[in-house]
Design a protein around this motif. Structure first.
Motif, PDB file in Angstrom:
ATOM      1  N   ASP A 178       0.841  17.800  -6.889  1.00 13.43           N
ATOM      2  CA  ASP A 178       1.205  16.505  -6.457  1.00 13.43           C
ATOM      3  C   ASP A 178       2.267  16.470  -5.845  1.00 13.43           C
ATOM      4  O   ASP A 178       3.290  17.225  -6.490  1.00 13.43           O
TER       5      ASP A 178
ATOM      6  N   THR B 102       4.145   9.001  -4.561  1.00  8.87           N
ATOM      7  CA  THR B 102       3.903   7.814  -5.022  1.00  8.87           C
ATOM      8  C   THR B 102       3.610   7.957  -6.689  1.00  8.87           C
ATOM      9  O   THR B 102       3.767   7.084  -7.109  1.00  8.87           O
TER      10      THR B 102
ATOM     11  N   TYR C 143      -5.032   4.419   6.804  1.00 11.91           N
ATOM     12  CA  TYR C 143      -5.895   4.630   5.118  1.00 11.91           C
ATOM     13  C   TYR C 143      -7.483   4.791   5.493  1.00 11.91           C
ATOM     14  O   TYR C 143      -8.239   5.669   5.325  1.00 11.91           O
TER      15      TYR C 143
END
Ligand SMILES: NC(=O)c1ccc[n+]([C@@H]2O[C@H](COP(=O)([O-])OP(=O)(O)OC[C@H]3O[C@@H](n4cnc5c(N)ncnc54)[C@H](O)[C@@H]3O)[C@@H](O)[C@H]2O)c1
Length: 307
Positions: free
Chosen positions: A31, A35, A142
């Motif tokens: 990660d 976010t 997206y």
């Protein structure tokens, strides 16, 4: 079993990591924390291997049996901040993950989204529906990124026999949502607890279905146990609520008396959204168990502890 979770420091990823550990998996997380947050993994940090890396360019050397590819900014506020990063994470990131799966013959569970259905002309949405998506709007980085990522999954399965399950996740909410990322449930709860107006885009008659996080993660774990070569599955709650109903329920549960105000509708905001989950019911013997009021009550409690 060894599992790799990309996006494991995010809202859904961190709940998944906890559940995998409780089922006896060894877990690696990749990660880049764009976010997500390490605080989401606080309770399990000594039990996982963590790489702070960008999935567009990095996968670990260690072999794992199954990869849960969840890395991607997921809320409109976050994914529209840097649309190039968003579409690259979906497309290049998924290719990087698929190359890893091909090299190790790992299974892939890919976190896709109900956004691949766009503003749907078919209701409820079945996995066979191709969608109605605008390639040129602000949400396209997206929506189209996830659609292209699904195609990558299909190609790697067809050419290289990488076993893939594509999970089309519908709106999921619960503790660890980011209070600032503008998703409708967190927005209304935070606005309500802070005493501000609840902002509804349009007249609020647009509908959504809301799945509590524990139900979604239960579905993902069942997918991990369901050996398959290639599958596409909707996961979400199939009870449908209008946005105005959601706002009123949250006000009732918080006991707050805020005003509800209306703002202009957002571009390409779907009018109706509800999953057909009959395939997941049949294949996984799965169905959502947490009703909206109970799920919202736990989520409100979580946000009260933050605010
Ligand atoms: N929450 C929902 O309702 C929902 C609905 C549909 C689909 N999804 C999908 O589920 C996944 C997780 O969503 P979430 O709600 O937990 O979002 P989130 O933003 O909380 O989690 C995403 C995680 O991915 C990480 N990340 C993003 N880009 C990365 C990159 N290039 N390299 C490495 N890490 C990266 C972030 O730091 C974060 O920890 C996403 O792929 C999202 O598209 C979520």
């Amino acid at each position: 079993m060894k599992a790799l979770v990309t996006g494991g420091a995010g809202f859904l990823g961190s709940h998944l990591v906890e559940k995998l550990l409780s089922h006896g998996f060894d877990v690696i997380v990749v990660d880049n924390l764009c976010t997500g947050s390490l605080s989401n993994l606080e309770s399990v940090k000594s039990r996982i291997t963590f790489f702070q890396e960008d999935v567009r360019y990095f996968m670990p050397r260690q072999k794992t049996d199954i990869v849960f590819h969840f890395a991607c900014p997921a809320s409109p506020v976050q994914y529209q901040k840097d649309p190039v990063f968003t579409i690259e994470t979906s497309v290049l990131g998924t290719k990087t993950v698929l190359e890893y799966c091909k090299a190790h013959m790992s299974r892939l569970v890919f976190a896709s989204t109900s956004e691949v259905y766009g503003d749907p002309l078919e209701h409820p949405q079945k996995e066979t529906y191709f969608g109605n998506v605008n390639t040129l709007g602000p949400r396209a980085c997206y929506d189209e990124g996830k659609r292209a990522a699904e195609t990558f999954c299909f190609i790697y399965n067809s050419l290289y026999k990488v076993p893939v399950t594509i999970v089309r996740i519908f709106n999921t909410y619960g503790p660890r949502m980011d209070p600032h990322d503008g998703r409708v449930v967190s927005n209304f709860i935070v606005q309500s607890l802070r005493g501000g107006d609840l902002t509804v885009y349009g007249d609020g008659s647009q509908t959504r279905s809301f799945c509590y996080v524990s139900d979604l993660i239960d579905g993902i774990i069942r997918i991990a146990r369901h050996n398959t070569e290639f599958e596409v599955l909707n996961l979400g709650n199939d009870e449908e609520y209008s946005i105005i109903e959601l706002a009123k329920t949250i006000l009732e549960l918080t006991g707050c008396k805020n005003n509800i105000i209306h703002l202009p509708p957002q571009i390409d905001d779907p009018v109706r959204r509800k999953p057909d989950i009959s395939k997941a019911r049949r294949l996984l013997d799965w169905h959502p168990k947490v009703d909206l009021r109970s799920g919202l009550a736990s989520t409100i409690e979580y946000f009260r502890s933050l605010i």
